[in-house]
Design a protein around this motif. Structure first.
Motif, PDB file in Angstrom:
ATOM      1  N   SER A 268      -2.872  -5.999  10.355  1.00 37.86           N
ATOM      2  CA  SER A 268      -2.986  -5.131  11.523  1.00 37.86           C
ATOM      3  C   SER A 268      -3.056  -3.694  11.033  1.00 37.86           C
ATOM      4  CB  SER A 268      -1.766  -5.306  12.426  1.00 37.86           C
ATOM      5  OG  SER A 268      -0.607  -4.828  11.762  1.00 37.86           O
ATOM      6  N   PRO A 269      -3.693  -2.804  11.784  1.00 40.82           N
ATOM      7  CA  PRO A 269      -3.706  -1.396  11.366  1.00 40.82           C
ATOM      8  C   PRO A 269      -2.292  -0.858  11.089  1.00 40.82           C
ATOM      9  CG  PRO A 269      -5.327  -1.742  13.079  1.00 40.82           C
ATOM     10  CD  PRO A 269      -4.564  -3.046  12.941  1.00 40.82           C
ATOM     11  N   GLU A 270      -1.336  -1.241  11.905  1.00 41.71           N
ATOM     12  CA  GLU A 270       0.036  -0.767  11.677  1.00 41.71           C
ATOM     13  C   GLU A 270       0.572  -1.245  10.324  1.00 41.71           C
ATOM     14  OE1 GLU A 270       3.023  -2.622  14.073  1.00 41.71           O
ATOM     15  OE2 GLU A 270       4.457  -0.977  13.817  1.00 41.71           O
ATOM     16  N   ASN A 271       0.394  -2.534  10.042  1.00 40.05           N
ATOM     17  CA  ASN A 271       0.887  -3.060   8.758  1.00 40.05           C
ATOM     18  C   ASN A 271       0.167  -2.411   7.576  1.00 40.05           C
ATOM     19  OD1 ASN A 271       2.653  -4.700  10.113  1.00 40.05           O
ATOM     20  ND2 ASN A 271       1.630  -6.633   9.615  1.00 40.05           N
ATOM     21  N   LEU A 272      -1.104  -2.117   7.731  1.00 37.01           N
ATOM     22  CA  LEU A 272      -1.844  -1.462   6.647  1.00 37.01           C
ATOM     23  C   LEU A 272      -1.368  -0.020   6.468  1.00 37.01           C
ATOM     24  CD1 LEU A 272      -5.391  -2.950   7.316  1.00 37.01           C
ATOM     25  CD2 LEU A 272      -3.856  -3.502   5.400  1.00 37.01           C
ATOM     26  N   ALA A 273      -1.067   0.656   7.573  1.00 33.52           N
ATOM     27  CA  ALA A 273      -0.528   2.022   7.466  1.00 33.52           C
ATOM     28  C   ALA A 273       0.820   2.002   6.746  1.00 33.52           C
ATOM     29  CB  ALA A 273      -0.391   2.657   8.851  1.00 33.52           C
ATOM     30  N   LYS A 274       1.659   1.014   7.069  1.00 40.49           N
ATOM     31  CA  LYS A 274       2.935   0.864   6.342  1.00 40.49           C
ATOM     32  C   LYS A 274       2.665   0.623   4.867  1.00 40.49           C
ATOM     33  CE  LYS A 274       4.631  -2.290   9.393  1.00 40.49           C
ATOM     34  NZ  LYS A 274       5.469  -3.433   9.758  1.00 40.49           N
ATOM     35  N   SER A 275       1.712  -0.251   4.587  1.00 40.04           N
ATOM     36  CA  SER A 275       1.416  -0.598   3.193  1.00 40.04           C
ATOM     37  C   SER A 275       0.922   0.616   2.406  1.00 40.04           C
ATOM     38  CB  SER A 275       0.363  -1.712   3.160  1.00 40.04           C
ATOM     39  OG  SER A 275       0.851  -2.861   3.838  1.00 40.04           O
TER      40      SER A 275
ATOM     41  N   ALA B 118      -8.956  -1.204   3.082  1.00 36.83           N
ATOM     42  CA  ALA B 118      -8.710  -2.301   4.024  1.00 36.83           C
ATOM     43  C   ALA B 118      -8.557  -1.759   5.444  1.00 36.83           C
ATOM     44  CB  ALA B 118      -7.469  -3.088   3.610  1.00 36.83           C
ATOM     45  N   LEU B 119      -7.855  -0.633   5.580  1.00 35.95           N
ATOM     46  CA  LEU B 119      -7.673  -0.049   6.919  1.00 35.95           C
ATOM     47  C   LEU B 119      -9.003   0.507   7.437  1.00 35.95           C
ATOM     48  CD1 LEU B 119      -6.058   0.785   9.379  1.00 35.95           C
ATOM     49  CD2 LEU B 119      -5.172   2.739   8.081  1.00 35.95           C
ATOM     50  N   ALA B 120      -9.752   1.178   6.568  1.00 34.86           N
ATOM     51  CA  ALA B 120     -11.063   1.696   6.982  1.00 34.86           C
ATOM     52  C   ALA B 120     -11.933   0.546   7.482  1.00 34.86           C
ATOM     53  CB  ALA B 120     -11.739   2.419   5.818  1.00 34.86           C
ATOM     54  N   ASP B 121     -11.954  -0.542   6.734  1.00 29.18           N
ATOM     55  CA  ASP B 121     -12.784  -1.687   7.121  1.00 29.18           C
ATOM     56  C   ASP B 121     -12.316  -2.262   8.452  1.00 29.18           C
ATOM     57  OD1 ASP B 121     -15.075  -3.112   6.310  1.00 29.18           O
ATOM     58  OD2 ASP B 121     -13.849  -4.830   5.765  1.00 29.18           O
ATOM     59  N   ARG B 122     -11.003  -2.331   8.603  1.00 24.40           N
ATOM     60  CA  ARG B 122     -10.445  -2.837   9.856  1.00 24.40           C
ATOM     61  C   ARG B 122     -10.848  -1.966  11.046  1.00 24.40           C
ATOM     62  NH1 ARG B 122      -6.571  -7.072  11.290  1.00 24.40           N
ATOM     63  NH2 ARG B 122      -6.627  -6.876  13.525  1.00 24.40           N
ATOM     64  N   LEU B 123     -10.952  -0.644  10.818  1.00 25.06           N
ATOM     65  CA  LEU B 123     -11.363   0.289  11.874  1.00 25.06           C
ATOM     66  C   LEU B 123     -12.879   0.319  12.042  1.00 25.06           C
ATOM     67  CD1 LEU B 123      -9.100   3.399  11.038  1.00 25.06           C
ATOM     68  CD2 LEU B 123      -8.624   1.594  12.715  1.00 25.06           C
ATOM     69  N   GLY B 124     -13.596  -0.342  11.119  1.00 24.85           N
ATOM     70  CA  GLY B 124     -15.054  -0.362  11.209  1.00 24.85           C
ATOM     71  C   GLY B 124     -15.716   0.909  10.714  1.00 24.85           C
ATOM     72  N   VAL B 125     -15.019   1.621   9.834  1.00 22.72           N
ATOM     73  CA  VAL B 125     -15.593   2.864   9.299  1.00 22.72           C
ATOM     74  C   VAL B 125     -15.724   2.783   7.786  1.00 22.72           C
ATOM     75  CG1 VAL B 125     -14.728   4.282  11.195  1.00 22.72           C
ATOM     76  CG2 VAL B 125     -13.332   4.014   9.107  1.00 22.72           C
ATOM     77  N   ASP B 126     -16.593   3.644   7.248  1.00 23.66           N
ATOM     78  CA  ASP B 126     -16.828   3.694   5.816  1.00 23.66           C
ATOM     79  C   ASP B 126     -15.952   4.778   5.189  1.00 23.66           C
ATOM     80  OD1 ASP B 126     -18.609   3.240   3.362  1.00 23.66           O
ATOM     81  OD2 ASP B 126     -18.835   5.389   3.713  1.00 23.66           O
ATOM     82  N   PRO B 127     -15.233   4.463   4.099  1.00 29.11           N
ATOM     83  CA  PRO B 127     -14.330   5.453   3.495  1.00 29.11           C
ATOM     84  C   PRO B 127     -15.037   6.779   3.171  1.00 29.11           C
ATOM     85  CG  PRO B 127     -13.936   3.304   2.526  1.00 29.11           C
ATOM     86  CD  PRO B 127     -15.143   3.154   3.412  1.00 29.11           C
ATOM     87  N   ASP B 128     -16.193   6.709   2.528  1.00 27.55           N
ATOM     88  CA  ASP B 128     -16.889   7.946   2.173  1.00 27.55           C
ATOM     89  C   ASP B 128     -17.309   8.737   3.408  1.00 27.55           C
ATOM     90  OD1 ASP B 128     -16.646   6.875  -0.421  1.00 27.55           O
ATOM     91  OD2 ASP B 128     -18.496   7.856  -1.050  1.00 27.55           O
ATOM     92  N   ALA B 129     -17.732   8.023   4.441  1.00 28.62           N
ATOM     93  CA  ALA B 129     -18.191   8.711   5.659  1.00 28.62           C
ATOM     94  C   ALA B 129     -17.053   9.480   6.329  1.00 28.62           C
ATOM     95  CB  ALA B 129     -18.802   7.709   6.638  1.00 28.62           C
ATOM     96  N   ILE B 130     -15.852   8.893   6.355  1.00 28.29           N
ATOM     97  CA  ILE B 130     -14.764   9.601   7.043  1.00 28.29           C
ATOM     98  C   ILE B 130     -14.235  10.741   6.184  1.00 28.29           C
ATOM     99  CG2 ILE B 130     -14.199   7.604   8.493  1.00 28.29           C
ATOM    100  CD1 ILE B 130     -11.671   7.176   6.831  1.00 28.29           C
ATOM    101  N   ILE B 131     -14.324  10.601   4.867  1.00 20.63           N
ATOM    102  CA  ILE B 131     -13.958  11.745   4.012  1.00 20.63           C
ATOM    103  C   ILE B 131     -14.918  12.904   4.294  1.00 20.63           C
ATOM    104  CG2 ILE B 131     -13.893  12.596   1.633  1.00 20.63           C
ATOM    105  CD1 ILE B 131     -12.904   9.864   0.744  1.00 20.63           C
ATOM    106  N   LEU B 132     -16.202  12.614   4.344  1.00 17.77           N
ATOM    107  CA  LEU B 132     -17.191  13.677   4.623  1.00 17.77           C
ATOM    108  C   LEU B 132     -16.945  14.304   5.995  1.00 17.77           C
ATOM    109  CD1 LEU B 132     -20.346  11.994   3.089  1.00 17.77           C
ATOM    110  CD2 LEU B 132     -19.429  14.227   2.425  1.00 17.77           C
ATOM    111  N   GLU B 133     -16.645  13.457   6.984  1.00 12.89           N
ATOM    112  CA  GLU B 133     -16.361  13.973   8.333  1.00 12.89           C
ATOM    113  C   GLU B 133     -15.183  14.948   8.290  1.00 12.89           C
ATOM    114  OE1 GLU B 133     -14.568  11.030  10.837  1.00 12.89           O
ATOM    115  OE2 GLU B 133     -14.864  12.168  12.684  1.00 12.89           O
TER     116      GLU B 133
END
Lengths: 109, 109, 109, 109
Positions: A27-34, A70-85
């Motif tokens: 879950s996003p929450e568990n991944l944020a904890k991790s 894993a969290l980015a994928d769960r949210l449906g976003v690309d890690p590089d794209a959100i860093i650029l944003e």
């Protein structure tokens, strides 16, 4: 077992999670904890000194990154794209002229 | 100002840091501190509930990722490469057969 | 070895640190790092589930508290006194009338 | 409103929580998340430098301590008692003779 030669980090991560049926725990929450748990382990490499073992730090950093992916994928976003944003937002908040060579928070500049 | 259209996340990050002369603050220790600080802010989005605002979570995750990329770059390693390196270790530690559907630590399997 | 029967937590902690000559490592910065490292270990008890082992949680919580006491002592303040000081601030920020049964941040009330 | 003159930190905390009906949010898991979130804010005071503002650090430390007390109370244990319990374990793990002046982990001594 999947052959990972030439795989991207994200596709290799997806295979690992799928093969172990671990998505149910992610879950996003568990991944944020991790992420924060692993970030604490990374910091432990610097607990008593700024000196560090680069091999240990690299592996601990990889753990943080893995859960971030894993969290980015769960949210449906690309890690590089959100860093650029986010870098665009940071650029606007901290203009090079006023923030050069300063570590102060933008609201204190 | 650098035109970032089409830039990769890592090259955009390098430009931002260089233009602001922030590398002087980016010791590996300070970056490790920054990663856990940002990870705490990410977790704050889930402090009282597993429900979350996806836009806020995405931006907080981007902050964690950004400092992870900065530390990777400082160590001279590629984020995707170290994730792949660590996934191989995880594959060996947690064979799919024994860890399927289980969240237990590998020494408890 | 010091007999700790009847000792307070703070005096027992001071003895332990003094006997091991650990004060040299206990800069406020290092203690702040230690607090978040131990807080991450505490959270690990809840990584995949809200269920927990009370004995493990108690000992992890004790680790966080111990470094908090060490930092308080290093700053020359009493843990209970600074909790009381901050509770007064919290009372003013979150009046019972408007914050009853709500977990929202005070600036969102 | 409760008159807190002379109150202990724990009794003052209990009153504040009860008056605001916040116990419903204070599952052990949520308190563990809150502890690490506040610990991150404490570390933020040292993000770029070991120098610090003692007033800000004191208040951030108080936040960490407050959630630690809340979790201790939720577990039915006394903060000082569990610190003393854990210090005994630490004494046994790190004999003064072998750990004097060393920051190494006990399994590396």
């Amino acid at each position: 077992m999947t052959d990972l030669t030439g795989a991207t980090a994200m596709s290799a991560l997806r295979s690992l999670i799928a093969e172990r049926e671990w998505a149910q725990f992610h879950s996003p929450e568990n991944l944020a904890k991790s992420i924060v748990i692993e970030a604490g382990e990374l910091l432990e490499e610097f607990q008593w000194s700024p000196d560090f073992d680069v091999d240990r730090v690299r592996l601990e950093l990889a753990d943080v990154l893995t859960y971030c992916y894993a969290l980015a994928d769960r949210l449906g976003v690309d890690p590089d794209a959100i860093i650029l944003e986010k870098l665009e937002i940071t650029r606007a908040k901290y203009p090079a002229e006023t923030s050069r060579g300063r570590s102060a928070k933008y609201d204190q500049l």
